[in-house]
Design an enzyme around this catalytic site. Structure first.
Site, PDB file in Angstrom:
ATOM      1  N   ALA B 312       0.839  -1.206   0.000  1.00 52.99           N
ATOM      2  CA  ALA B 312       0.000   0.000   0.000  1.00 52.99           C
ATOM      3  C   ALA B 312       0.876   1.258   0.000  1.00 52.99           C
ATOM      4  O   ALA B 312       1.971   1.258  -0.555  1.00 52.99           O
ATOM      5  CB  ALA B 312      -0.976  -0.031   1.166  1.00 52.99           C
ATOM      6  N   SER B 313       0.439   2.307   0.656  1.00 49.89           N
ATOM      7  CA  SER B 313       1.114   3.603   0.512  1.00 49.89           C
ATOM      8  C   SER B 313       2.445   3.677   1.241  1.00 49.89           C
ATOM      9  O   SER B 313       3.162   4.670   1.111  1.00 49.89           O
ATOM     10  CB  SER B 313       0.203   4.711   1.045  1.00 49.89           C
ATOM     11  OG  SER B 313      -1.034   4.651   0.398  1.00 49.89           O
ATOM     12  N   THR B 314       2.795   2.645   2.015  1.00 54.21           N
ATOM     13  CA  THR B 314       4.029   2.733   2.797  1.00 54.21           C
ATOM     14  C   THR B 314       5.260   2.857   1.918  1.00 54.21           C
ATOM     15  O   THR B 314       6.304   3.271   2.388  1.00 54.21           O
ATOM     16  CB  THR B 314       4.207   1.477   3.682  1.00 54.21           C
ATOM     17  OG1 THR B 314       4.153   0.327   2.850  1.00 54.21           O
ATOM     18  CG2 THR B 314       3.140   1.398   4.747  1.00 54.21           C
ATOM     19  N   ILE B 315       5.166   2.482   0.634  1.00 56.11           N
ATOM     20  CA  ILE B 315       6.363   2.508  -0.202  1.00 56.11           C
ATOM     21  C   ILE B 315       6.419   3.774  -1.054  1.00 56.11           C
ATOM     22  O   ILE B 315       7.246   3.877  -1.963  1.00 56.11           O
ATOM     23  CB  ILE B 315       6.444   1.271  -1.112  1.00 56.11           C
ATOM     24  CG1 ILE B 315       5.106   0.851  -1.680  1.00 56.11           C
ATOM     25  CG2 ILE B 315       7.017   0.078  -0.347  1.00 56.11           C
ATOM     26  CD1 ILE B 315       4.473   1.801  -2.578  1.00 56.11           C
ATOM     27  N   LYS B 316       5.536   4.757  -0.780  1.00 57.70           N
ATOM     28  CA  LYS B 316       5.555   5.982  -1.587  1.00 57.70           C
ATOM     29  C   LYS B 316       6.887   6.733  -1.482  1.00 57.70           C
ATOM     30  O   LYS B 316       7.359   7.281  -2.479  1.00 57.70           O
ATOM     31  CB  LYS B 316       4.361   6.853  -1.234  1.00 57.70           C
ATOM     32  CG  LYS B 316       3.100   6.324  -1.921  1.00 57.70           C
ATOM     33  CD  LYS B 316       1.840   7.070  -1.574  1.00 57.70           C
ATOM     34  CE  LYS B 316       0.648   6.485  -2.330  1.00 57.70           C
ATOM     35  NZ  LYS B 316      -0.634   6.933  -1.799  1.00 57.70           N
TER      36      LYS B 316
END
Lengths: 368, 610
Positions: B312-316
């Site tokens: 999910a967004s943790t790797i943005k």
């Protein structure tokens, strides 16, 4: 028809030779008695052996129903399939204990070399009996090739014990067919010529070690010589009357290796003494004698050769096993027939006796 | 016919030779062999080495060996077995079950060998028996060492456990040629550290030569070669932090991983729910085992390393580094976010989590507020090949190298992967979902922590390890952290952009997670993630009854602190808990408070969580 004939006809209807069966059952009984002691009084092991006997007995029963001419017809197929499987096992077989013998078919693993123990006598007997007897040199030579091809493949695995048994079975058929004594002498010379080849090219280190050990077991009392020393002590300390059932110290105190399989004879000798050993030999001689009698009575050359070489091969088991356990022969993995625990060998042996019974009980009426 | 007779004659001759030889051995040489048989009384008895102990980084014992007293009987040495059993049952309050098990085992054990009657006697029972021992010939107490894990379920997924050596273990030991070394060993490492470092922990077996009498009873010991104990292991784990993390996850499905950014040592690794490893040491009952196996919460899985979730967004932040490095975006450049993204010349709209859009967005704001549209566009422009290459360097789709065998690679998708796995080409739409850490992209919590760790270390890569040092009693050998090639950026300032963005997430008032870290005396940086549900593992079956709950989003959060001089890098994943900022971030807050401020502060912060 009197009572006795009627009884005999019942056995014959099921194609069973009861004098032979009696001898086999006696051997099996002896096996269970000795095994109970050798396994440390393990009822579970005795039960497993009993189940194996059941399976083997069934195989014998089935094979006895098939008339000999069927065997004669199908011998080449059995031989061909067996040969193919032997090649397969060398290419893709599973390795266990440093040797490659097992073929995994997905649902079952088995040793194709076991098939050859029956296929080779069948094939050689069929081939030789189709020639004018006694066979001329050319036919003997072809017979030798038929027997030695699988034997060499088995030696390559390497499984020296089975190689020996398979080679013997082929040679016996030729001998029984009446090959000239000159050729017998020549064969003996060839075999002695084969020994160096065996030693330098076919045997593995552990096998050479076994032979060297035989010559001087005391040289290596903790390594390869241990088996032989311990089994000789077990046999010798049994004395004339034995130490008594379940009271063999060598076997009960773990000094004897592989005591329920290849070395079970040492347990028997320790606990039942020379008397027990002599009794065991009487049983084996009785079975061998009955087998040779069946061979002599056979109607066809094929039946005679087949029955004879199955019987003699059976005796080779006894000779090689007792010879190795009592320190006369090198340690090759040959079980004491019908007494050692386990293995496919029990089934193969009983299947062989099934064929023997088939030869004896499927006689054409015009002969009487 | 004649040949048959000849054969039979040869058979007779051979039998005569064999019998002659046997007669010679058994009758002529009887005296000689009987003497040798009587002398044959030296037995070699192997001795199991004590297993190495396991400590945490501060020397707290995590796995120890405790004496296990077992009452044993050699039935052949007793006078009256029935009577003996009755007397012992009365003295030590044995149950009929104990007696029955004894009788069963007796059939499988060789004569003159001890048969266990009751294991795990307490000290009182031992004393009671010792005083009365003279009444019970043939019975004795065997004191063996047995593995014990004092922290129980808190460390199961790290330490693993030892259990009985089974036939598969025997085969493996034989293959490795070390079967003899295990002759007296009962248990072997089956999982976790115990399995991974089995060779170090086990030690070298010793043996003693004993003299036995002709009934197999030991008379005296001739020679003893003592075993060499296994080496002790010191782990990077901080047991206090581990227990805190365990406590915070109790009653939930999820996991927490804490790494030390300096050497990538694993300070804590928790998977919840867990189970008691001590159950396995002396043989787990089939009832207990099937309960663990069939539990819908799947306690046997190590969620920290085997739990596979969309990141999910943790790797943005990592994707931002990629975009900057490829020159697709610059720190100054802004784009307009209407609330959706469209691949040029197509119909489908990819929606932002904020329906009405974020307006003008630069790279900082894209991280702070987790702007999906920004990353849709970035992913579209970068393409899957670039994403696969860059994210693989951050460790996605690869084993992290952690020193336990229970690890999944998860999946970093690529064109080849999709062709092989799904027999389909890669569509552009696939790339768009990958841009926000969804679609085919999956990762483990450990991978997420390591990816953040690499970011925090500005590209320096060190494999995460549980083992810190090995101690054999003489040398305390500290292991150097296994470094890999660093990630070199053309412009190292791009690291600072991503890190500053993560700072904004937890410190700016429009960051997604500032509330969870309000008023911390230390500075936190982090990134939230809310993964649309994807069940744990690829082959999990949905249970209709629990479907609703299991369809809720997974809450993820990665964070590190302090911002200027990072001491902890953490990931918390809570399955089906909802949004990452509101569920996982408070857990990290408590963990950080506990670590940086101490126990009391941690608790007061916990009170404000709701």
């Amino acid at each position: 028809m009197n009572y006795k004939q009627q009884q005999q006809s019942l056995w014959w209807r099921f194609h069973i030779d009861w004098p032979l069966l009696l001898g086999l059952l006696a051997l099996m009984g002896l096996s269970l008695v000795v095994l109970y002691s050798a396994s440390g009084e393990s009822m579970a092991m005795v039960q497993r052996q009993l189940i194996r006997f059941g399976v083997a007995f069934f195989a014998m029963l089935v094979l006895a129903q098939i008339p000999p001419d069927v065997y004669q017809r199908w011998a080449p197929l059995a031989y061909g399939v067996g040969l193919a499987l032997l090649v397969a096992v060398l290419v893709m077989g599973e390795v266990g204990k440093g040797a490659q013998r097992w073929l995994n078919l997905g649902f079952v693993t088995f040793q194709p070399s076991e098939i050859m123990k029956l296929a080779v006598p069948l094939m050689v007997a069929r081939y030789i009996s189709a020639q004018p007897l006694p066979p001329r040199f050319k036919y003997v030579a072809i017979g030798v090739i038929i027997a030695m091809a699988p034997a060499l493949l088995i030696a390559k695995q390497p499984d020296l014990g089975t190689c020996l048994l398979v080679a013997c079975s082929g040679i016996f058929a030729l001998f029984l067919a009446g090959m000239s004594w000159k050729l017998v002498g020549l064969a003996a010379a060839l075999v002695s010529g084969f020994v160096p080849i065996l030693w330098f090219f076919l045997m593995r280190d552990y096998q050479r070690q076994r032979v060297l050990t035989l010559l001087n077991p005391e040289s290596d009392p903790l390594g390869a010589g241990y088996h032989i020393i311990q089994s000789k002590i077990a046999i010798g300390s049994g004395g004339f009357g034995g130490k008594g059932w379940l009271h063999g110290t060598q076997s009960q105190l773990d000094f004897l290796p592989e005591r329920h399989t290849d070395f079970i004879f040492a347990v028997l000798a320790e606990e039942f003494g020379f008397i027990g050993v002599a009794a065991m030999f009487c049983l084996y001689l009785y079975v061998t004698g009955r087998g040779m009698f069946i061979a002599a009575q056979a109607q066809t050359a094929f039946g005679r050769l087949l029955a004879g070489c199955i019987t003699l091969t059976f005796f080779v088991y006894v000779f090689v096993n007792v010879g190795m356990v009592s320190g006369l022969l090198p340690v090759v993995g040959v079980p004491l027939p019908l007494i050692s625990y386990g293995g496919t060998s029990i089934v193969t042996l009983m299947a062989g006796f099934g064929i023997l019974m088939s030869v004896h009980t499927h006689k054409r009426l015009y002969a009487q | 016919m004649r040949r048959s007779v000849v054969s039979l004659t040869i058979v007779m001759v051979i039998v005569a030779i064999l019998l002659g030889n046997l007669y010679y051995l058994q009758v002529k040489q009887f005296e000689n062999y009987a003497t040798r048989s009587n002398d044959n009384r030296i037995r070699v008895v192997p001795i199991a080495p004590p297993r190495g102990l396991i400590y945490d980084r501060n020397g707290v014992l995590l796995a120890e060996n405790i004496p296990n007293f077992t009452l044993e009987i050699v039935p052949e040495n007793t006078d009256n077995l029935e009577q003996l059993l009755d007397d012992l049952a009365e003295l030590l309050e044995l149950t009929p079950n104990d007696i029955e098990r004894f009788q069963n085992q007796r059939k499988q054990i060789r004569r003159f060998n001890p048969v266990p009657l009751k294991s795990q006697l307490n000290e009182q029972q031992v004393a009671l028996f010792s005083v009365n021992q003279h009444r019970f010939p043939g019975a004795s107490i065997d004191a063996s060492l047995s593995r014990y894990y004092p922290y129980g379920a808190a460390l199961t997924h790290v330490l693993g456990y030892v259990a009985r050596i089974n036939t598969r273990d025997v085969e493996r030991l034989e293959e490795q040629g070390i079967r003899a070394n295990y002759a007296a060993t009962r248990n072997i490492g089956k999982l976790g550290i115990e399995r991974y470092y089995e060779d170090i922990l086990h030690g070298q077996a010793g043996y003693q030569e004993v003299e036995v009498n002709n009934r197999g009873r030991v008379l005296r010991t001739m020679k003893v070669v003592p075993p060499i104990p296994g080496k002790d292991l010191h782990l990077n784990i901080d047991i206090n932090l581990q227990l805190k993390a365990k406590q915070l996850l109790d009653g939930r499905r999820g996991s927490a991983v804490v790494l030390d950014p300096v050497d990538s040592g694993v300070l804590a690794m928790v998977s919840s729910p867990s189970y008691d490893p001590n159950l396995f040491v002396n043989g787990i009952s089939s009832k207990d085992y099937s309960a663990l196996l069939e539990s819908p919460h799947r306690p046997l899985i190590n969620r920290a390393t085997q739990g596979v979730y969309p990141p999910a967004s943790t790797i943005k932040p990592q994707l931002a580094v990629m975009g900057l490095e490829l020159g697709l975006v610059t720190p100054q450049e802004r784009i307009w976010d209407p609330g959706w993204f469209q691949i040029p010349n197509t119909e489908r709209r990819f929606r932002d989590w904020k329906r009405w859009g974020h307006g003008w967005v630069d790279v900082y704001k894209a991280i702070e507020q987790s702007v999906d549209t920004y990353y849709y566009k970035l992913a579209y422009e970068a393409g899957i090949n670039n994403i696969h290459q860059y994210m693989s360097e951050f460790g996605f789709g690869e084993y992290s190298g952690i020193d336990i065998h229970e690890e999944s690679k998860a999946n970093m998708p690529s064109r080849e992967w999709k062709r092989q796995r799904h027999k389909e080409p890669w569509w552009q739409g696939d790339t768009i979902s990958v841009g926000i850490g969804q679609g085919y992209w999956t990762s483990t919590p450990l991978q997420l922590t390591q990816a953040t760790n690499i970011l925090v270390n500005r590209g320096k890569r060190t494999q995460p390890k549980l083992l810190r040092a090995v101690d054999d009693g003489e040398h305390f050998e500290k292991l150097p952290p296994p470094d890999q090639e660093p990630i070199e950026l053309n412009n190292p300032a791009n690291w600072d952009v991503a890190l500053k963005g993560m700072w904004g997430v937890t410190n700016k008032h429009n960051g997604t997670s500032w509330k969870a870290f309000e008023d911390t005396p230390y500075v936190v940086a982090g990134k939230s993630g809310t993964a649309q549900v994807f069940s744990l593992g690829e082959d999990e079956e949905y249970d209709a009854d629990s479907l609703d709950e299991r369809l809720r989003d997974n809450a993820m959060f990665v964070a590190y602190a302090p911002y200027d001089d990072p001491k902890l890098v953490t990931t918390v994943v809570l399955e089906n808990a909802g949004g990452g900022s509101s569920n996982s971030a408070p857990v990290i807050r408590e963990l950080f408070d506990y670590y940086f401020l101490g126990e009391d502060a941690g608790q007061s912060a916990g009170a404000s969580e709701e």
